[in-house]
Design an enzyme around this catalytic site. Structure first.
Site, short mmCIF file in Angstrom:
data_model
loop_
_atom_site.label_atom_id
_atom_site.label_comp_id
_atom_site.label_asym_id
_atom_site.label_seq_id
_atom_site.Cartn_x
_atom_site.Cartn_y
_atom_site.Cartn_z
N TRP A 27 0.80 -1.22 0.00
CA TRP A 27 0.00 0.00 0.00
C TRP A 27 0.83 1.27 0.00
O TRP A 27 0.31 2.34 -0.29
CB TRP A 27 -0.91 0.03 1.23
CG TRP A 27 -0.18 -0.23 2.51
CD1 TRP A 27 -0.11 -1.42 3.19
CD2 TRP A 27 0.62 0.69 3.26
NE1 TRP A 27 0.69 -1.29 4.30
CE2 TRP A 27 1.15 0.00 4.37
CE3 TRP A 27 0.94 2.05 3.11
CZ2 TRP A 27 1.97 0.60 5.31
CZ3 TRP A 27 1.77 2.65 4.04
CH2 TRP A 27 2.28 1.94 5.14
N HIS A 41 -3.27 -6.29 -5.49
CA HIS A 41 -2.80 -5.14 -4.74
C HIS A 41 -3.19 -5.27 -3.27
O HIS A 41 -3.90 -6.19 -2.88
CB HIS A 41 -3.38 -3.84 -5.34
CG HIS A 41 -2.40 -2.71 -5.34
ND1 HIS A 41 -1.64 -2.39 -4.24
CD2 HIS A 41 -2.05 -1.82 -6.30
CE1 HIS A 41 -0.86 -1.36 -4.52
NE2 HIS A 41 -1.08 -1.00 -5.77
N SER A 100 5.98 -7.31 3.76
CA SER A 100 6.62 -7.63 5.04
C SER A 100 7.44 -8.91 4.92
O SER A 100 7.25 -9.72 4.02
CB SER A 100 5.55 -7.81 6.12
OG SER A 100 4.78 -8.98 5.86
N GLU A 141 10.98 -8.00 -2.33
CA GLU A 141 11.49 -6.73 -1.79
C GLU A 141 10.77 -6.53 -0.47
O GLU A 141 9.58 -6.23 -0.44
CB GLU A 141 11.22 -5.58 -2.77
CG GLU A 141 12.04 -4.34 -2.46
CD GLU A 141 11.37 -3.40 -1.48
OE1 GLU A 141 11.67 -3.54 -0.26
OE2 GLU A 141 10.56 -2.58 -1.89
N CYS A 166 10.27 1.53 2.75
CA CYS A 166 11.16 0.42 3.12
C CYS A 166 12.61 0.90 3.18
O CYS A 166 13.37 0.47 4.05
CB CYS A 166 11.03 -0.72 2.11
SG CYS A 166 9.38 -1.43 2.01
#
Length: 457
Positions: free
Chosen positions: A136, A161, A213, A234, A268
């Site tokens: 998100w 998504h 995550s 990722e 991130c």
């Protein structure tokens, strides 16, 4: 609300704007079949030049609809409007990069023979249907990194998504189809986590790309591994920002604030752990405290806002609990802090020791950790003492030192004296618990292609 209820819930107001139905099992199975069948015409029946022209149109449509697209993600996840516009602009640049370079990236690559007559070369081709599982925090950019190269190379896509981004997911599918991507070559699916488990296992799905995550990455990798599927992951990061030498400390602090507050701290690869040499520490902390706490959260629809709400009540609850746990275990709240609804005030934590859970956790929000070190070697050791290895930042006026430290950092990316220096041509990805594989640039286009060796006698 469950993790797989698709809904737009405005984090600034708490209003549920619209809910979306999840896809049925039968409809999902049909979508897999259609996307698989579409590969024959898209991947094999069109040239890379034809596909590139279509993706160039995807870029144009992002630019033409920039304001509309930006307003959607302000509603969905609270991104400040100017940053939302910037995300759309960067996404358009990614599509344009692959449109401009697709033919070159797919060109035959000769191999110099060590012995024997004839020749040999690598010919790249698409592998088929791919599943993308996107987060998100950058609703358009994350999809562009995955879909841009893979559509140009000829793969087809099922895109799941994040449950809080159904509106942006729908508009992206609309844009792809309006640009000329066949309806079945890119299909948006509002799927549950349980459904995704068997989608990954379907023999027609050739690979999976996930940004999210560590827990989600481990689950996807486990299922993909059992089914011998290629995966690009990722995952999270707790990127160090190392300050060793500075002629202009104010400029370094400005970069530090920008690195921590990008996307309201929900990136991130944001700078999260600030590691400062002892002779600069006191001055840095004083300037950083003033600058960081001088930025307060505000209305994400305002062009003056730098920090908006966190993306959801769950995200705000999680960050609040992390800060409390850090303080309960001996950390000091040096400045800032506090929460109003989903708006989290900027904060600085110090005194975090190895036995504090905060030492190894990723803080997804506008909270900075600051550490003092006595030497370059101690800075490197602390920077590497983390499960993560996504990005990193090194600030010094000594070029030799910069490269020496960069060589020793355990991360997929090192930025020297720069923040926000990512580019469409620069590979993005990490090591250790931050995942594996690369996106963007030529490396991003090489993840899901068959690099077929052809030997001519």
């Amino acid at each position: 609300m469950s993790a797989t209820t698709y809904a737009v819930v405005n984090p600034a107001t708490g209003e549920t704007v619209k809910t979306y139905e999840t896809i049925s099992d039968d409809a999902l199975k049909a979508a897999i079949g259609r996307a698989h069948d579409a590969h024959e015409g898209w991947g094999r029946g069109t040239s890379v030049e034809e596909r590139a022209k279509i993706i160039a149109r995807v870029a144009e449509l992002h630019t033409e609809r920039q304001d509309e697209l930006a307003e959607i993600i302000v509603r969905e996840m609270g991104k400040p409007i100017e940053q939302a516009r910037g995300e759309v602009e960067f996404s358009a640049a990614i599509y344009q990069y692959y449109a401009d370079n697709g033919a070159k990236l797919m060109a035959d690559e000769p191999i110099e023979l060590l012995e024997g007559e004839g020749s040999a070369f690598i010919r790249r081709s698409s592998v088929g249907l791919l599943l993308g599982i996107m987060p998100w925090n950058y609703p358009y950019y994350q999809v562009a990194r995955f879909a841009g190269p893979n559509l140009v190379t000829g793969n087809t896509i099922l895109l799941k998504h994040a449950p809080q981004c159904p509106e942006s997911a729908a508009v992206m599918e609309e844009i792809f189809h309006a640009a000329g991507v066949p309806k079945d070559a890119y299909i948006n699916i509002y799927a549950t986590n349980e459904q995704i488990e068997w989608v990954i296992g379907d023999r027609r799905v050739q690979g999976v790309s996930l940004t999210g995550s560590g827990r989600a990455g481990a689950a996807v990798a486990e299922i993909a591994g059992r089914n011998l599927k290629k995966v690009v992951l990722e995952l999270g990061g707790s990127d160090p920002f190392i300050v060793l030498k500075a002629d202009d400390l104010d400029a370094v602090v400005e970069q530090a604030v920008g690195g921590r507050l990008e996307n309201s701290g929900q990136a991130c690869n944001a700078a999260k752990r600030f590691i400062v040499l002892d002779d600069l520490y006191d001055d840095f902390v004083e300037k950083f405290k003033t600058a960081l706490t001088g930025v307060q959260p505000g209305d994400p629809t305002s062009t003056d806002t730098t920090v908006g709400p966190l993306s959801s009540t769950a995200a705000a609850d999680r960050l609040e609990a992390q800060v409390k746990e850090a303080l309960d275990n001996g950390a000091e709240l040096l400045a800032g802090g506090g929460r109003e609804g989903n708006f989290f005030k900027t904060a600085i934590l110090t005194g975090i020791t190895k036995d504090n859970p905060a030492y190894t956790e990723e803080f997804f929000g506008p909270v900075a950790q600051v550490y003092k070190v006595g030497s370059e070697a101690e800075a490197i050791a602390l920077a590497n003492d983390t499960p993560y290895g996504l990005g990193s930042y090194v600030f010094t006026t000594d070029n030799d030192q910069a490269l020496r430290v960069a060589d020793q950092i355990e991360a997929g990316m090192v930025f020297i004296n720069a923040v926000g220096a990512e580019g469409v041509e620069l590979p993005f990805g990490g090591v250790k618990a931050s995942g594996f594989g690369r996106e963007l640039g030529r490396f991003g286009a090489d993840e899901f292609v068959n690099k077929k060796m052809i030997r001519v006698g």
